[in-house]
Motif scaffolding. Structure first.
Motif, PDB file in Angstrom:
ATOM      1  N   LEU A 190       0.834  -1.202   0.000  1.00 22.07           N
ATOM      2  CA  LEU A 190       0.000   0.000   0.000  1.00 22.07           C
ATOM      3  C   LEU A 190       0.868   1.251   0.000  1.00 22.07           C
ATOM      4  N   ILE A 191       1.932   1.225   0.778  1.00 20.27           N
ATOM      5  CA  ILE A 191       2.814   2.377   0.849  1.00 20.27           C
ATOM      6  C   ILE A 191       3.566   2.573  -0.462  1.00 20.27           C
ATOM      7  N   VAL A 192       4.129   1.477  -1.006  1.00 24.43           N
ATOM      8  CA  VAL A 192       4.948   1.590  -2.213  1.00 24.43           C
ATOM      9  C   VAL A 192       4.112   1.961  -3.432  1.00 24.43           C
ATOM     10  N   GLN A 193       2.991   1.262  -3.623  1.00 23.35           N
ATOM     11  CA  GLN A 193       2.207   1.455  -4.841  1.00 23.35           C
ATOM     12  C   GLN A 193       0.931   2.260  -4.610  1.00 23.35           C
ATOM     13  N   GLY A 194       0.381   2.186  -3.399  1.00 21.55           N
ATOM     14  CA  GLY A 194      -0.838   2.952  -3.132  1.00 21.55           C
ATOM     15  C   GLY A 194      -0.604   4.442  -3.071  1.00 21.55           C
ATOM     16  N   SER A 195       0.638   4.836  -2.784  1.00 18.34           N
ATOM     17  CA  SER A 195       0.960   6.264  -2.770  1.00 18.34           C
ATOM     18  C   SER A 195       1.142   6.817  -4.177  1.00 18.34           C
ATOM     19  N   THR A 196       1.216   5.930  -5.169  1.00 20.07           N
ATOM     20  CA  THR A 196       1.502   6.358  -6.536  1.00 20.07           C
ATOM     21  C   THR A 196       0.461   7.318  -7.109  1.00 20.07           C
ATOM     22  N   PRO A 197      -0.859   7.110  -6.874  1.00 24.25           N
ATOM     23  CA  PRO A 197      -1.821   8.076  -7.446  1.00 24.25           C
ATOM     24  C   PRO A 197      -1.558   9.503  -7.009  1.00 24.25           C
ATOM     25  N   LEU A 198      -1.354   9.701  -5.710  1.00 27.98           N
ATOM     26  CA  LEU A 198      -1.085  11.051  -5.219  1.00 27.98           C
ATOM     27  C   LEU A 198       0.259  11.548  -5.715  1.00 27.98           C
ATOM     28  N   GLY A 199       1.259  10.674  -5.693  1.00 25.90           N
ATOM     29  CA  GLY A 199       2.574  11.063  -6.183  1.00 25.90           C
ATOM     30  C   GLY A 199       2.559  11.403  -7.658  1.00 25.90           C
ATOM     31  N   ALA A 200       1.828  10.604  -8.444  1.00 29.88           N
ATOM     32  CA  ALA A 200       1.742  10.847  -9.886  1.00 29.88           C
ATOM     33  C   ALA A 200       1.055  12.173 -10.184  1.00 29.88           C
ATOM     34  N   LEU A 201      -0.039  12.433  -9.482  1.00 23.62           N
ATOM     35  CA  LEU A 201      -0.749  13.699  -9.690  1.00 23.62           C
ATOM     36  C   LEU A 201       0.123  14.884  -9.271  1.00 23.62           C
ATOM     37  N   GLY A 202       0.817  14.726  -8.144  1.00 26.73           N
ATOM     38  CA  GLY A 202       1.690  15.805  -7.684  1.00 26.73           C
ATOM     39  C   GLY A 202       2.844  16.057  -8.641  1.00 26.73           C
ATOM     40  N   ALA A 203       3.472  14.979  -9.109  1.00 30.20           N
ATOM     41  CA  ALA A 203       4.588  15.131 -10.044  1.00 30.20           C
ATOM     42  C   ALA A 203       4.110  15.712 -11.367  1.00 30.20           C
ATOM     43  N   GLY A 204       2.946  15.254 -11.834  1.00 26.26           N
ATOM     44  CA  GLY A 204       2.396  15.790 -13.074  1.00 26.26           C
ATOM     45  C   GLY A 204       2.079  17.272 -12.960  1.00 26.26           C
ATOM     46  N   TRP A 205       1.513  17.684 -11.798  1.00 25.70           N
ATOM     47  CA  TRP A 205       1.185  19.090 -11.598  1.00 25.70           C
ATOM     48  C   TRP A 205       2.452  19.943 -11.534  1.00 25.70           C
ATOM     49  N   LEU A 206       3.451  19.474 -10.789  1.00 25.00           N
ATOM     50  CA  LEU A 206       4.707  20.218 -10.705  1.00 25.00           C
ATOM     51  C   LEU A 206       5.358  20.367 -12.082  1.00 25.00           C
ATOM     52  N   ALA A 207       5.338  19.271 -12.861  1.00 25.33           N
ATOM     53  CA  ALA A 207       5.931  19.323 -14.199  1.00 25.33           C
ATOM     54  C   ALA A 207       5.172  20.292 -15.100  1.00 25.33           C
ATOM     55  N   GLU A 208       3.846  20.312 -14.963  1.00 28.27           N
ATOM     56  CA  GLU A 208       3.016  21.199 -15.781  1.00 28.27           C
ATOM     57  C   GLU A 208       3.272  22.661 -15.436  1.00 28.27           C
ATOM     58  N   GLN A 209       3.394  22.942 -14.130  1.00 30.97           N
ATOM     59  CA  GLN A 209       3.511  24.321 -13.680  1.00 30.97           C
ATOM     60  C   GLN A 209       4.941  24.861 -13.716  1.00 30.97           C
ATOM     61  N   TYR A 210       5.901  24.024 -13.346  1.00 31.67           N
ATOM     62  CA  TYR A 210       7.269  24.520 -13.150  1.00 31.67           C
ATOM     63  C   TYR A 210       8.319  23.777 -13.965  1.00 31.67           C
ATOM     64  N   GLY A 211       7.892  22.794 -14.758  1.00 32.38           N
ATOM     65  CA  GLY A 211       8.832  22.054 -15.578  1.00 32.38           C
ATOM     66  C   GLY A 211       9.162  20.686 -14.996  1.00 32.38           C
ATOM     67  N   THR A 212       9.571  19.785 -15.872  1.00 31.16           N
ATOM     68  CA  THR A 212       9.849  18.409 -15.464  1.00 31.16           C
ATOM     69  C   THR A 212      10.972  18.332 -14.436  1.00 31.16           C
ATOM     70  N   ARG A 213      12.001  19.123 -14.616  1.00 30.46           N
ATOM     71  CA  ARG A 213      13.131  19.070 -13.679  1.00 30.46           C
ATOM     72  C   ARG A 213      12.696  19.366 -12.251  1.00 30.46           C
ATOM     73  N   SER A 214      11.763  20.291 -12.090  1.00 33.59           N
ATOM     74  CA  SER A 214      11.316  20.651 -10.746  1.00 33.59           C
ATOM     75  C   SER A 214      10.647  19.469 -10.054  1.00 33.59           C
ATOM     76  N   ALA A 215       9.893  18.677 -10.808  1.00 34.11           N
ATOM     77  CA  ALA A 215       9.217  17.518 -10.225  1.00 34.11           C
ATOM     78  C   ALA A 215      10.225  16.509  -9.682  1.00 34.11           C
ATOM     79  N   ILE A 216      11.336  16.335 -10.387  1.00 31.04           N
ATOM     80  CA  ILE A 216      12.366  15.389  -9.952  1.00 31.04           C
ATOM     81  C   ILE A 216      13.148  15.948  -8.763  1.00 31.04           C
ATOM     82  N   VAL A 217      13.558  17.214  -8.853  1.00 33.43           N
ATOM     83  CA  VAL A 217      14.376  17.817  -7.799  1.00 33.43           C
ATOM     84  C   VAL A 217      13.598  17.925  -6.495  1.00 33.43           C
ATOM     85  N   VAL A 218      12.362  18.383  -6.558  1.00 32.78           N
ATOM     86  CA  VAL A 218      11.558  18.526  -5.335  1.00 32.78           C
ATOM     87  C   VAL A 218      11.360  17.161  -4.674  1.00 32.78           C
ATOM     88  N   GLY A 219      11.087  16.119  -5.483  1.00 29.54           N
ATOM     89  CA  GLY A 219      10.947  14.779  -4.918  1.00 29.54           C
ATOM     90  C   GLY A 219      12.197  14.318  -4.209  1.00 29.54           C
TER      91      GLY A 219
END
Length: 413
Positions: free
Chosen positions: A354-383
């Motif tokens: 649940l922790i490894v894969q169940g967190s993926t929906p929220l993580g995916a949405l967050g990474a997608g939003w960060l990439a959309e707003q601030y660029g792909t690099r920001s999504a990787i660096v912030v993580g």
């Protein structure tokens, strides 16, 4: 420890596990063909939308948040071999249906989302059953080695699958790649049915109703389980979102094609494979220090990968990041699985899943939003920064509880 127990492939001497590993290599390679094909299909249907890619990924992993603990309860109450057989049959049917819709040129984005959601429901039962089934195939003494080999064949598939997917998609299209994945599930089904049930190491004693709350209480009463699982939760949510960031890194940052996407994914997987092979020599439960230090290393390397100036440097840093990610995840896996009671293992590993894969929906949405707003690099660096800060915080917390200097049970690196 005898010389024989130090051999990195000693678990393959167990017939049931050897069958299972062989089937999983084929099936997991097919799964990675599917992952690349699905991501590329979504980007093609939406003109490269990071938000759409994150949404489809979230749909596929959302059931893990809701149903995985129930899946662990099923794994503790029922025959895991039977559960895994039916789960792989259903996964194959779903992959075939999506592949045929692509070949018929009738696929729409909502079709992809629907099949992703359905596959997530099946995975919420399959994953905890599969993870906890490893101990039944080999027993507790060989569990660290078998678990590491499982990560190794998964990484082998990640190395071969994306690169092969890039070639196959360019040659035949996404529909045929998805159909090939559907066929690959047969390898696991055949392996499961050829096993000898009498040679399985099933837990002794009745588990009663195998309530979910009892498994959660077992974890809550064990600080040595809470710390690695808590750290894993944050790292998974913030840092392990490469299924979203890697295709965007290839397409949006380096303006490359699907073949280059496959190369980036394969580089990450190659590092993961090396880490998995390294952990096959582990003979006991890793210390908490191993978990924390590997978490710190992962955070640092992910930040560096996010700032990679060119394609080649990105491949190198992603390989190192892949190494650190698997070493960290495997350290958590072994510490938690070897520290839990056998009759709770299905539910405990369901929580891990649940922790490894169940967190993926929220993580995916967050990474997608960060990439959309601030660029792909920001999504990787912030993580990476969040993962690094949390691992450092865990180290401080563990020292105050005198957790780090203490190893419960036989410890290994």
């Amino acid at each position: 420890m005898t010389v024989s127990t130090a051999k990195p492939f000693r678990s393959l001497a167990v017939r049931n596990f050897r069958l299972f590993a062989g089937g999983q290599v084929v099936s997991t390679a097919g799964t990675w063909l599917m992952i690349v094909a699905q991501d590329w299909l979504v980007l093609g249907l939406t003109n490269g939308s990071p938000t759409a890619l994150g949404a489809v990924t979230a749909l596929q992993f959302a059931p893990m948040m809701l149903l995985t603990l129930y899946g662990g309860r099923l794994a503790d109450r029922h025959d895991k071999r039977t559960l895994l057989t039916w789960a792989n049959v259903l996964s194959g049917i779903l992959a075939l249906a999506l592949g045929l819709s692509v070949l018929a040129d009738v696929v729409r984005l909502w079709h992809v989302g629907f099949f992703a959601l359905a596959l997530g429901v099946v995975n919420s039962v399959e994953v905890p059953a599969r993870v906890s089934f490893v101990s039944e195939m080999v027993g507790p003494e060989l569990l660290p080695n078998a678990s590491a080999l499982s990560a190794a064949y998964f990484s082998i598939a990640r190395v071969a699958g994306p690169g092969l997917a890039g070639v196959l998609i360019g040659t035949f299209g996404t529909g045929w790649v998805m159909t090939a994945n559907a066929v690959s599930y047969l390898a696991t089904v055949v392996a499961l049915r050829r096993m000898r049930p009498g040679e399985l190491h099933r837990p002794r004693g009745a588990v009663g109703r195998a309530r979910i709350v009892d498994g959660l209480r077992h974890v809550a009463e064990r600080p040595d389980l809470v710390l690695p699982l808590g750290l894993l939760a944050v790292v998974s949510l913030a840092g392990l979102n490469f299924h979203v960031t890697l295709p965007l890194l290839a397409s949006a940052v380096f303006h490359a094609n699907v073949g280059a996407f496959g190369l980036l994914t394969s580089a990450f997987a190659a590092g993961s494979l090396l880490a998995a092979l390294l952990t096959t020599v582990r003979t006991g439960r890793p210390a908490a220090r191993t978990v924390v230090v590997s978490g710190v290393a992962f955070g640092l390397l992910e930040v560096a990968a996010g700032w990679a100036p060119g394609f080649v440097s990105a491949m190198v840093l992603l390989a190192l990041t892949g190494f650190a990610s698997i070493y960290f995840v495997q350290a958590v896996n072994h510490r938690v699985q070897l520290g839990s009671e056998p009759h709770y293992r299905g539910r405990v590993m369901a929580l891990y899943t649940l922790i490894v894969q169940g967190s993926t929906p929220l993580g995916a949405l967050g990474a997608g939003w960060l990439a959309e707003q601030y660029g792909t690099r920001s999504a990787i660096v912030v993580g990476g920064l969040i993962s690094l800060a949390t691992a450092c915080g865990a180290a401080v917390f563990a020292r105050r509880r005198t957790e780090l200097p203490v190893a419960v049970g036989p410890a290994g690196g």
